[in-house]
Design a protein around this motif. Sequence first.
Motif, PDB file in Angstrom:
ATOM      1  N   ARG A   9       0.853  -1.184   0.000  1.00  0.00           N
ATOM      2  CA  ARG A   9       0.000   0.000   0.000  1.00  0.00           C
ATOM      3  C   ARG A   9       0.889   1.233   0.000  1.00  0.00           C
ATOM      4  O   ARG A   9       1.891   1.301   0.705  1.00  0.00           O
ATOM      5  N   LEU A  10       0.519   2.184  -0.831  1.00  0.00           N
ATOM      6  CA  LEU A  10       1.299   3.419  -0.945  1.00  0.00           C
ATOM      7  C   LEU A  10       1.157   4.254   0.321  1.00  0.00           C
ATOM      8  O   LEU A  10       0.090   4.311   0.925  1.00  0.00           O
ATOM      9  N   ASP A  11       2.252   4.918   0.708  1.00  0.00           N
ATOM     10  CA  ASP A  11       2.199   5.889   1.799  1.00  0.00           C
ATOM     11  C   ASP A  11       2.790   7.207   1.292  1.00  0.00           C
ATOM     12  O   ASP A  11       3.302   7.277   0.176  1.00  0.00           O
ATOM     13  N   LEU A  12       2.694   8.221   2.094  1.00  0.00           N
ATOM     14  CA  LEU A  12       3.079   9.564   1.643  1.00  0.00           C
ATOM     15  C   LEU A  12       4.540   9.658   1.204  1.00  0.00           C
ATOM     16  O   LEU A  12       4.870  10.476   0.349  1.00  0.00           O
ATOM     17  N   THR A  13       5.396   8.809   1.738  1.00  0.00           N
ATOM     18  CA  THR A  13       6.798   8.843   1.310  1.00  0.00           C
ATOM     19  C   THR A  13       6.967   8.383  -0.140  1.00  0.00           C
ATOM     20  O   THR A  13       8.009   8.614  -0.748  1.00  0.00           O
TER      21      THR A  13
ATOM     22  N   GLU B 214       0.411  13.506  -3.428  1.00  0.00           N
ATOM     23  CA  GLU B 214       0.263  13.327  -1.981  1.00  0.00           C
ATOM     24  C   GLU B 214      -1.214  13.232  -1.599  1.00  0.00           C
ATOM     25  O   GLU B 214      -1.604  12.397  -0.768  1.00  0.00           O
ATOM     26  N   LYS B 215      -2.050  14.065  -2.209  1.00  0.00           N
ATOM     27  CA  LYS B 215      -3.493  14.023  -1.936  1.00  0.00           C
ATOM     28  C   LYS B 215      -4.093  12.696  -2.392  1.00  0.00           C
ATOM     29  O   LYS B 215      -4.950  12.126  -1.707  1.00  0.00           O
ATOM     30  N   GLU B 216      -3.658  12.209  -3.555  1.00  0.00           N
ATOM     31  CA  GLU B 216      -4.155  10.922  -4.058  1.00  0.00           C
ATOM     32  C   GLU B 216      -3.782   9.787  -3.091  1.00  0.00           C
ATOM     33  O   GLU B 216      -4.599   8.917  -2.804  1.00  0.00           O
ATOM     34  N   ILE B 217      -2.554   9.803  -2.614  1.00  0.00           N
ATOM     35  CA  ILE B 217      -2.115   8.767  -1.675  1.00  0.00           C
ATOM     36  C   ILE B 217      -2.881   8.888  -0.360  1.00  0.00           C
ATOM     37  O   ILE B 217      -3.334   7.881   0.189  1.00  0.00           O
TER      38      ILE B 217
ATOM     39  N   ALA C 281       5.121   9.497  -2.623  1.00  0.00           N
ATOM     40  CA  ALA C 281       4.609  10.532  -3.529  1.00  0.00           C
ATOM     41  C   ALA C 281       5.641  10.970  -4.583  1.00  0.00           C
ATOM     42  O   ALA C 281       5.287  11.081  -5.765  1.00  0.00           O
ATOM     43  N   PRO C 282       6.899  11.233  -4.220  1.00  0.00           N
ATOM     44  CA  PRO C 282       7.856  11.628  -5.265  1.00  0.00           C
ATOM     45  C   PRO C 282       8.047  10.549  -6.343  1.00  0.00           C
ATOM     46  O   PRO C 282       8.109  10.860  -7.535  1.00  0.00           O
ATOM     47  N   ALA C 283       8.110   9.285  -5.942  1.00  0.00           N
ATOM     48  CA  ALA C 283       8.272   8.204  -6.912  1.00  0.00           C
ATOM     49  C   ALA C 283       7.022   8.052  -7.772  1.00  0.00           C
ATOM     50  O   ALA C 283       7.114   7.788  -8.980  1.00  0.00           O
TER      51      ALA C 283
ATOM     52  N   PHE D 249      -0.277  16.589 -12.187  1.00  0.00           N
ATOM     53  CA  PHE D 249       1.122  16.202 -12.317  1.00  0.00           C
ATOM     54  C   PHE D 249       2.018  17.027 -11.400  1.00  0.00           C
ATOM     55  O   PHE D 249       3.058  17.531 -11.822  1.00  0.00           O
ATOM     56  N   THR D 250       1.596  17.140 -10.134  1.00  0.00           N
ATOM     57  CA  THR D 250       2.371  17.842  -9.107  1.00  0.00           C
ATOM     58  C   THR D 250       2.522  16.934  -7.892  1.00  0.00           C
ATOM     59  O   THR D 250       1.709  16.018  -7.681  1.00  0.00           O
TER      60      THR D 250
END
Length: 180
Positions: free
Chosen positions: A10-14, A48-51, A16-18, A42-43
């Motif tokens: 599961r994705l976490d906020l860390t 981060e909001k999506e995650i 987001a850059p990847a 594409f920002t």
Amino acid sequence: MNDDSIYLRRLDLTDAPALLALRLRNRAFLQPFEPVREEAYFTLETQEKEIAAGIQGAESDQSYIFGIFLQEKDTLIGRIALTGLARGPFQNANMGYCLDQAQNGKGYMTRAVVQCVQYAFDELGLHRIQAAVMPRNKPSLRVLAKAGFRREGLAEKYLNINGVWEDHVLFARTAEDIME
């Protein structure tokens, strides 16, 4: 969830850059298969909001968003999601996914779909997973076939993809399919 080449997490906020790098690198490649995206999508902030929305979705048992990672490099190469969870007598979720163009044709997406379905049935207790694919998306049609999904029909003008109402072939897999 993993095998010898990939794992799902599961994705976490860390992440987001990847995730942003994946989206930017594959923007033109994915555009024909996705809704029209505004520039703000594409920002880093939007990723981060999506995650964060994905984390909240899991907490409320509405959606589960996973990154697909290469085992040997611990690198994000794709995303797979179970969304629109319906409990009660339905016990269903919709599956959607994308993979870095550079990783196509290596079997990673088929393995990710199999792992995600197994998680849905074993961990979430779901009975049915659905997926919808545009008929011209031949690689995705092959992925679902190899992962044991059955074709259930055609939904005309099903989703607005890249500004056009596109037909989609509907596929499903149920818990009983695993036992057969």
